[in-house]
Design a protein around this motif. Structure first.
Motif, short mmCIF file in Angstrom:
data_model
loop_
_atom_site.label_atom_id
_atom_site.label_comp_id
_atom_site.label_asym_id
_atom_site.label_seq_id
_atom_site.Cartn_x
_atom_site.Cartn_y
_atom_site.Cartn_z
N VAL A 95 35.54 -85.03 29.86
CA VAL A 95 34.97 -84.74 28.41
C VAL A 95 33.41 -84.16 29.05
O VAL A 95 32.36 -84.99 29.46
CB VAL A 95 35.04 -85.53 27.45
CG1 VAL A 95 34.10 -84.97 26.27
CG2 VAL A 95 35.99 -85.78 27.43
N GLU A 96 33.26 -83.11 28.46
CA GLU A 96 31.91 -82.20 28.18
C GLU A 96 31.18 -81.99 27.33
O GLU A 96 31.67 -82.15 26.41
CB GLU A 96 31.76 -80.91 29.18
CG GLU A 96 32.92 -81.55 31.03
CD GLU A 96 32.18 -79.99 31.73
OE1 GLU A 96 32.28 -79.13 30.84
OE2 GLU A 96 33.37 -80.38 32.93
N VAL A 97 29.11 -82.09 27.35
CA VAL A 97 28.95 -81.67 26.25
C VAL A 97 29.44 -79.99 25.41
O VAL A 97 29.45 -79.34 26.95
CB VAL A 97 27.35 -81.63 26.10
CG1 VAL A 97 26.68 -80.99 25.58
CG2 VAL A 97 27.06 -83.11 26.58
N GLY A 98 29.71 -80.18 24.48
CA GLY A 98 30.08 -78.53 24.26
C GLY A 98 31.54 -78.06 23.82
O GLY A 98 31.68 -77.15 23.70
N ASP A 99 32.20 -79.73 24.23
CA ASP A 99 33.37 -79.55 24.27
C ASP A 99 34.36 -78.93 22.68
O ASP A 99 32.80 -79.15 22.20
CB ASP A 99 34.52 -80.21 24.94
CG ASP A 99 35.04 -79.92 26.76
OD1 ASP A 99 34.09 -79.29 26.59
OD2 ASP A 99 34.69 -80.61 27.12
N VAL A 100 35.13 -78.80 22.41
CA VAL A 100 35.56 -78.96 20.74
C VAL A 100 36.18 -79.98 20.90
O VAL A 100 37.70 -80.33 21.64
CB VAL A 100 35.99 -77.02 20.55
CG1 VAL A 100 36.60 -77.29 19.03
CG2 VAL A 100 35.06 -76.66 20.47
N VAL A 101 36.59 -80.81 19.17
CA VAL A 101 36.51 -81.67 19.12
C VAL A 101 38.15 -81.18 17.83
O VAL A 101 38.28 -80.21 17.20
CB VAL A 101 36.46 -83.13 18.18
CG1 VAL A 101 37.39 -83.57 17.74
CG2 VAL A 101 35.65 -82.91 19.55
N ILE A 102 38.97 -80.82 18.53
CA ILE A 102 40.95 -80.15 18.21
C ILE A 102 41.35 -81.22 16.87
O ILE A 102 42.09 -82.25 18.03
CB ILE A 102 41.40 -79.80 18.52
CG1 ILE A 102 40.75 -78.05 18.72
CG2 ILE A 102 43.10 -79.40 17.30
CD1 ILE A 102 41.78 -77.25 19.75
N ALA A 103 41.55 -81.14 16.21
CA ALA A 103 42.87 -82.67 15.27
C ALA A 103 44.20 -82.38 15.21
O ALA A 103 43.89 -80.87 14.52
CB ALA A 103 42.02 -82.52 13.49
N MET A 104 44.87 -83.27 14.92
CA MET A 104 46.52 -82.33 14.28
C MET A 104 46.61 -83.85 13.32
O MET A 104 46.69 -84.99 13.56
CB MET A 104 47.07 -82.57 15.90
CG MET A 104 47.00 -81.70 17.00
SD MET A 104 48.27 -81.97 18.52
CE MET A 104 46.53 -82.17 20.59
N ARG A 105 47.68 -82.88 12.59
CA ARG A 105 47.35 -83.66 10.95
C ARG A 105 48.66 -84.68 11.02
O ARG A 105 49.56 -84.23 12.20
CB ARG A 105 48.20 -83.00 10.27
CG ARG A 105 48.26 -82.98 8.60
CD ARG A 105 48.00 -82.43 7.58
NE ARG A 105 46.50 -82.05 7.50
CZ ARG A 105 46.22 -82.35 6.24
NH1 ARG A 105 45.75 -83.38 6.12
NH2 ARG A 105 45.36 -81.21 6.22
N SER A 106 48.31 -85.65 10.69
CA SER A 106 49.55 -87.27 10.85
C SER A 106 50.85 -86.35 10.14
O SER A 106 49.89 -85.61 8.97
CB SER A 106 49.03 -88.01 10.52
OG SER A 106 48.37 -88.48 9.30
N SER A 107 51.67 -87.09 9.93
CA SER A 107 53.00 -86.92 9.06
C SER A 107 52.52 -87.97 7.78
O SER A 107 53.26 -87.91 6.79
CB SER A 107 54.01 -87.60 9.46
OG SER A 107 53.75 -88.89 9.72
N GLY A 108 51.39 -89.00 8.02
CA GLY A 108 50.83 -89.93 6.91
C GLY A 108 49.91 -90.93 7.67
O GLY A 108 49.53 -90.99 8.59
N LEU A 109 51.01 -92.76 7.12
CA LEU A 109 50.26 -93.71 7.30
C LEU A 109 50.78 -93.78 9.20
O LEU A 109 49.70 -94.88 9.76
CB LEU A 109 51.13 -94.32 6.90
CG LEU A 109 50.46 -95.08 5.28
CD1 LEU A 109 50.84 -96.00 4.40
CD2 LEU A 109 48.58 -95.28 5.49
N HIS A 110 51.32 -93.46 9.58
CA HIS A 110 52.28 -93.53 10.93
C HIS A 110 52.58 -94.95 11.04
O HIS A 110 53.65 -95.78 10.03
CB HIS A 110 51.86 -93.01 12.09
CG HIS A 110 51.26 -91.49 11.90
ND1 HIS A 110 50.75 -90.84 13.78
CD2 HIS A 110 52.54 -90.49 11.20
CE1 HIS A 110 50.98 -89.40 12.82
NE2 HIS A 110 51.63 -89.75 12.12
#
Length: 386
Positions: free
Chosen positions: A208-223
């Motif tokens: 992991v480096e400075v400038g990297d992007v954080v991508i989120a993937m949606r959950s289906s709910g509470l899991h």
């Protein structure tokens, strides 16, 4: 099958016994005179026949999970898997063990058992893929108060479905009957998975480096996390019924249906993302929530900034928070809040990564970035409402 036999009878010596009288026969388990009674394993609450019947009902489902590397058939003492070492220069095996937790209580109350197996697989394989490993096979364990073949087959069918979604083989497992420990309608499940990754391609904080992007993937709910709190807030103090229809959940969707929504399995999506893009690290959001899991992939010289305004958590989170009057930090350290997996990717590959995930039908977005820091997660902004 184990059994103890008690038989009555007498032995006589030449003159009516060695001591001139009748001799009583001692039998195992009592120390008393036999009573013509046979005790079986079933008398103790364990039915081997029921267990065998459950396995028979599962066989067709399990076979659909098989990979070419699997050797032999069901019924052996161990599951055999031929690892294709020619695909790797330095193959590293990864392993993970997990369960489903008290979400099982909801399944048992509703008498719906074909989805919790998917939860089980998800909790294991998405931990494996977080280090870049391809899930190879899974072994399950089901403990129940009474083996009801159809019910065990439903649980096992869900596990097999989860394995198919993850691309791994259901290599074997164990079903154990625990009378006197669990009630007849109670059960618990756990599983261990094994995967493989090339040593030079292991994902983690060192990438992991400075400038990297954080991508989120949606959950289906509470899991499958936080259900002890959910049950306490909604079903205990809140006195809600599982068959209550909640308009915010969708047309005629009940609370029970929402709570039993299977955990999303990200393994195949993440493997494809790793193949096509420069992925630095992956974080599976489980117990500990967003900050508690994202911090596990951060080196000490950077922070991850996550902007809440980039997404809205599903209505179930609003309901739990409102009913329990739970503070935001407690929610974020307990639940996934609508995000089941994070991918840290290079800024140059961010758009490509989002397009790839969208093409696979996954709701994903840029939720933040990596900046200079001290190895912490900064949660900023506010969730969108309405």
């Amino acid at each position: 099958m184990t059994h103890v036999t008690e038989r009555g009878g007498v032995e006589s010596g030449p003159n009516g016994g060695a001591d001139g009288g009748d001799k009583q026969v001692w039998t195992a388990g009592t120390g008393r005179t036999g009573r013509k009674r046979t005790v079986t394993y079933a008398d103790a609450g364990v039915s081997i026949h029921a267990g065998d019947r459950a396995v028979e009902l599962l066989k067709s489902k399990v076979k659909r999970t098989m990979r070419p590397e699997v050797m032999g058939d069901l019924g052996g003492f161990a599951g055999l898997f031929r690892l294709n070492t020619q695909k790797y220069q330095n193959p590293i095996l990864a392993s993970s063990t997990d369960g489903v937790g008290t979400k099982l209580v909801i399944a048992q109350q509703l008498d719906i058992h074909d989805t919790v197996g998917i939860d089980l697989v998800a909790m294991v394989v998405d931990d494996l893929v977080a280090c870049g490993a391809e899930p190879l096979f899974l072994l399950d364990y089901i403990a129940c108060g009474e083996v009801v073949p159809d019910k065990v087959a439903e649980i096992g069918a869900g596990i097999a479905d989860g394995c198919r979604y993850a691309g791994c083989a259901l290599l074997g497992g164990e079903t154990a009957e625990h009378p006197g420990v669990l009630r007849p309608d109670e059960y618990d499940v756990s599983a261990t998975g094994v995967g493989v990754v090339e040593e030079s391609e292991i994902l983690g904080r060192d990438r992991v480096e400075v400038g990297d992007v954080v991508i989120a993937m949606r959950s289906s709910g509470l899991h499958s996390n936080g259900f002890s709190l959910v049950r306490h807030v909604l079903l205990g103090a809140g006195r809600m019924r599982l068959d209550t229809v909640i308009d915010d959940f969708g047309p005629q969707r009940t609370l029970g249906e929402e709570l039993l929504t299977p955990t999303k399995i990200y393994a195949q999506d993440c493997l494809k993302l790793i193949e096509e893009c420069e992925v630095r690290a992956l974080a599976h959001v489980t117990g500990g929530g967003i900050p508690g899991n994202l911090v596990r992939i951060l080196p000490e010289h950077v922070d991850a900034v996550v902007n809440r305004s980039t997404w809205r958590p599903q209505p179930i989170f609003d309901l739990v928070q409102a009913k329990g009057r739970i503070e935001d930090p407690e929610m974020e350290s307990t639940f996934n809040m609508g995000i089941g997996m994070f991918a840290i990717v290079s800024a140059e590959d961010a758009d490509r990564a989002l397009a790839l995930l969208a093409g696979r039908g996954l709701d994903a977005w840029q939720a933040g970035e990596i900046i200079e820091g001290t190895g912490t997660v900064q949660m900023i902004g506010h969730h969108t409402r309405g």
